[in-house]
Write a protein that holds these residues in place. Structure first.
Motif, short mmCIF file in Angstrom:
data_model
loop_
_atom_site.label_atom_id
_atom_site.label_comp_id
_atom_site.label_asym_id
_atom_site.label_seq_id
_atom_site.Cartn_x
_atom_site.Cartn_y
_atom_site.Cartn_z
N GLY A 189 35.14 34.41 1.18
CA GLY A 189 36.01 35.58 1.18
C GLY A 189 36.66 35.88 -0.16
N PHE A 190 36.15 35.28 -1.23
CA PHE A 190 36.73 35.48 -2.57
C PHE A 190 35.77 36.26 -3.46
CE2 PHE A 190 38.75 31.53 -1.01
CZ PHE A 190 40.08 31.96 -1.01
N GLU A 191 35.20 37.31 -2.92
CA GLU A 191 34.24 38.08 -3.69
C GLU A 191 34.88 38.82 -4.86
OE1 GLU A 191 35.77 40.39 -0.19
OE2 GLU A 191 34.71 38.47 -0.39
N GLN A 192 36.22 38.98 -4.84
CA GLN A 192 36.91 39.66 -5.94
C GLN A 192 37.35 38.71 -7.05
OE1 GLN A 192 37.02 42.98 -6.22
NE2 GLN A 192 35.83 42.99 -4.32
N VAL A 193 37.16 37.41 -6.88
CA VAL A 193 37.56 36.43 -7.90
C VAL A 193 36.45 36.34 -8.95
CG1 VAL A 193 38.07 34.00 -8.38
CG2 VAL A 193 39.03 35.11 -6.34
N PRO A 194 36.74 36.67 -10.21
CA PRO A 194 35.69 36.65 -11.24
C PRO A 194 35.38 35.23 -11.72
CG PRO A 194 37.75 37.48 -12.15
CD PRO A 194 38.00 37.24 -10.69
N ILE A 195 34.21 35.10 -12.34
CA ILE A 195 33.75 33.84 -12.92
C ILE A 195 33.70 33.98 -14.44
CG2 ILE A 195 31.82 32.23 -13.12
CD1 ILE A 195 31.09 32.93 -10.24
N MET A 196 34.44 33.13 -15.11
CA MET A 196 34.41 33.03 -16.58
C MET A 196 33.51 31.86 -16.92
SD MET A 196 37.56 32.40 -19.28
CE MET A 196 38.30 34.02 -19.02
N SER A 197 32.27 32.13 -17.21
CA SER A 197 31.28 31.08 -17.38
C SER A 197 31.31 30.49 -18.79
CB SER A 197 29.87 31.63 -17.10
OG SER A 197 28.91 30.66 -17.41
N TYR A 198 31.35 29.16 -18.85
CA TYR A 198 31.10 28.47 -20.12
C TYR A 198 29.58 28.57 -20.35
CZ TYR A 198 35.70 26.07 -20.00
OH TYR A 198 37.04 25.74 -19.98
N SER A 199 29.15 29.72 -20.77
CA SER A 199 27.71 30.01 -20.82
C SER A 199 27.00 29.22 -21.89
CB SER A 199 27.50 31.51 -21.08
OG SER A 199 28.11 32.27 -20.08
N VAL A 200 27.61 29.17 -23.07
CA VAL A 200 26.98 28.52 -24.22
C VAL A 200 27.92 27.41 -24.66
CG1 VAL A 200 26.12 28.86 -26.56
CG2 VAL A 200 25.85 30.69 -24.86
N LYS A 201 27.69 26.24 -24.10
CA LYS A 201 28.55 25.09 -24.37
C LYS A 201 27.69 24.00 -25.01
CE LYS A 201 31.71 21.81 -22.15
NZ LYS A 201 32.32 21.39 -20.86
N TYR A 202 28.00 23.72 -26.27
CA TYR A 202 27.21 22.77 -27.03
C TYR A 202 27.70 21.34 -26.84
CZ TYR A 202 24.81 26.58 -29.40
OH TYR A 202 24.04 27.68 -29.68
N ASP A 243 23.21 33.43 -16.87
CA ASP A 243 24.53 33.61 -16.27
C ASP A 243 24.81 35.07 -15.91
OD1 ASP A 243 24.81 30.93 -16.59
OD2 ASP A 243 26.38 31.01 -18.11
N VAL A 244 24.37 35.97 -16.77
CA VAL A 244 24.54 37.41 -16.47
C VAL A 244 23.78 37.76 -15.19
CG1 VAL A 244 24.03 39.74 -17.26
CG2 VAL A 244 24.96 38.06 -18.87
N ALA A 245 22.55 37.28 -15.09
CA ALA A 245 21.73 37.58 -13.92
C ALA A 245 22.33 36.97 -12.65
CB ALA A 245 20.31 37.06 -14.13
N GLU A 246 23.03 35.84 -12.80
CA GLU A 246 23.60 35.15 -11.65
C GLU A 246 24.98 35.67 -11.24
OE1 GLU A 246 23.45 30.93 -12.41
OE2 GLU A 246 21.32 31.03 -12.95
N GLY A 247 25.54 36.59 -12.03
CA GLY A 247 26.78 37.22 -11.61
C GLY A 247 28.02 36.83 -12.39
N ALA A 248 27.88 36.28 -13.59
CA ALA A 248 29.05 35.96 -14.41
C ALA A 248 29.80 37.23 -14.77
CB ALA A 248 28.64 35.21 -15.67
N ASP A 249 31.13 37.12 -14.86
CA ASP A 249 31.97 38.25 -15.23
C ASP A 249 32.46 38.16 -16.68
OD1 ASP A 249 32.37 39.61 -12.48
OD2 ASP A 249 32.78 37.49 -12.10
N PHE A 250 32.50 36.95 -17.22
CA PHE A 250 32.81 36.70 -18.62
C PHE A 250 31.76 35.72 -19.14
CE2 PHE A 250 36.81 37.29 -16.43
CZ PHE A 250 37.68 37.94 -17.30
N LEU A 251 31.46 35.79 -20.43
CA LEU A 251 30.65 34.78 -21.11
C LEU A 251 31.52 34.06 -22.13
CD1 LEU A 251 27.40 36.86 -21.81
CD2 LEU A 251 27.89 35.38 -19.84
N MET A 252 31.16 32.83 -22.42
CA MET A 252 31.96 32.04 -23.35
C MET A 252 31.06 31.29 -24.32
SD MET A 252 34.62 28.90 -22.60
CE MET A 252 35.42 29.74 -21.25
N VAL A 253 31.56 31.12 -25.55
CA VAL A 253 30.94 30.25 -26.53
C VAL A 253 31.92 29.12 -26.83
CG1 VAL A 253 30.06 30.03 -28.89
CG2 VAL A 253 29.55 32.08 -27.55
N LYS A 254 31.44 27.89 -26.73
CA LYS A 254 32.27 26.71 -26.97
C LYS A 254 31.42 25.65 -27.65
CE LYS A 254 34.99 23.18 -24.56
NZ LYS A 254 35.40 22.61 -23.27
N PRO A 255 31.92 25.12 -28.80
CA PRO A 255 33.10 25.48 -29.58
C PRO A 255 32.94 26.84 -30.26
CG PRO A 255 32.29 23.27 -30.16
CD PRO A 255 31.22 23.95 -29.37
#
Length: 332
Positions: A189-202, A243-255
């Motif tokens: 029931g949390f379809e409105q909660v976004p996902i901030m994905s650590y997409s590119v984590k080295y 991650d985009v295809a899977e439904g991420a709402d934010f992408l991240m680069v770390k570090p």
């Protein structure tokens, strides 16, 4: 035409003129402040390798949250240091786990302050890896089992959302983690909660002080089978595209600091909000040099923040967030 008709210095002649033509700006709305919460009472314990950053017990967390809000910071990223660990990191998805408790307290104090919950298992497992581990007794080689780990990450994300987290931020780098968490949140029931994905984590050496802070260093092996090789750039595009295809709402680069090329690459390829994580060693190196009197801390930090924005970041997770917010206020 060229010099002397063209004089580029004309637009640099005064502070007001430089401000008028400034291309990139940092505001308090760009900042996300990480906070470490732990069990116990009356704890405000400075992390030795991260001067100015503390472990907070629940009974003193209010002090930190009041300061964050007073500075105008809009979002915090919560990390938990549990009192017990086990092979499956069960306290990560315990409804009364430390992150869940802290989330509820923050939302009680300031409902409009965004709570981002770090969704990982490493600081909750006794082996320090980000998922379920199979250890070969003969070779002592640890293998992190991808799909079994996804099930626990989904449980963690749902429990964090139930506690009131506004954004789920999975940092584990398992294949398919965004898809699994998106489906888990939606089914709960949390379809409105976004996902901030650590997409590119080295798999970076820049995480050392954080592992001191979160007590999350691997007890054996390393994380190179799931975090990315620092030498690879094209692979980052594949990770982000997944991650985009899977439904991420934010992408991240770390570090962030050593990977500004990847921030720019993702900015040029994707239109989702992009987050730069200014990680622990990037923070600690500046702090250490400033304490020695070798650098102008404020000038270095602000130049770095502008660099992240210029590279294409929309948001910056940084342990300097309170300092930056205070400096921006002084400039007004």
């Amino acid at each position: 035409m060229s010099f002397p008709i063209v004089r580029n210095r004309r637009l640099r002649g005064s502070n007001a003129l430089r401000s008028l033509v400034r291309e990139t700006n940092i505001t308090v709305n760009d900042l996300i402040y990480p906070i470490f919460v732990t069990h116990g009472t009356n704890i405000k314990e400075e992390i030795p390798s991260m001067p100015g950053v503390y472990h907070w017990s629940m009974d003193r967390l209010d002090e930190e949250i009041h300061e964050v809000v007073a500075l105008g910071i809009q979002a915090v990223l919560l990390f938990g240091v549990p009192e017990r660990k086990d092979a499956h990191g069960s306290s990560a998805y315990d409804p009364n786990g430390i992150v869940q408790q802290a989330t509820r307290r923050v939302k009680e104090l300031y409902p409009d302050l965004l709570v981002i919950a770090d969704t990982c298992l490493c600081q909750f497992t006794d082996h320090g890896h980000c998922g379920v581990v199979h250890l070969d007794e003969k070779t002592q080689r640890a293998e992190v089992i991808n799909d079994a780990s996804l099930e626990l990450l989904v449980q963690t994300a749902v429990s964090q959302a139930e506690a009131g987290a506004d954004i789920i931020a999975p940092s584990n780098m398992m294949d398919g983690f965004v898809d699994a968490i998106r489906h888990g949140l939606d089914e709960a029931g949390f379809e409105q909660v976004p996902i901030m994905s650590y997409s590119v984590k080295y798999a970076s050496a820049y995480y050392g002080p954080f592992r001191d802070a979160a007590h999350s260093a691997p007890q054996y092996g390393d994380r190179k089978t799931y975090q990315m090789d620092p030498a690879n750039a094209r692979e980052a595009l594949r990770e982000a595209e997944s991650d985009v295809a899977e439904g991420a709402d934010f992408l991240m680069v770390k570090p962030a600091l050593a990977y500004m090329d990847m921030i720019r690459t993702l900015r040029d390829q994707f239109d989702l909000p992009l987050v730069a994580y200014n990680v622990s060693a990037e923070y600690s190196m500046v702090k250490a040099a400033a304490m020695k009197g070798w650098i102008d801390e404020r000038a270095i930090v602000m130049e770095t923040m502008i660099g992240f924005k210029r590279a294409g970041a929309d948001l910056i997770i940084t342990y300097f967030a309170k300092d930056v917010a205070a400096w921006l206020r002084e400039e007004r």
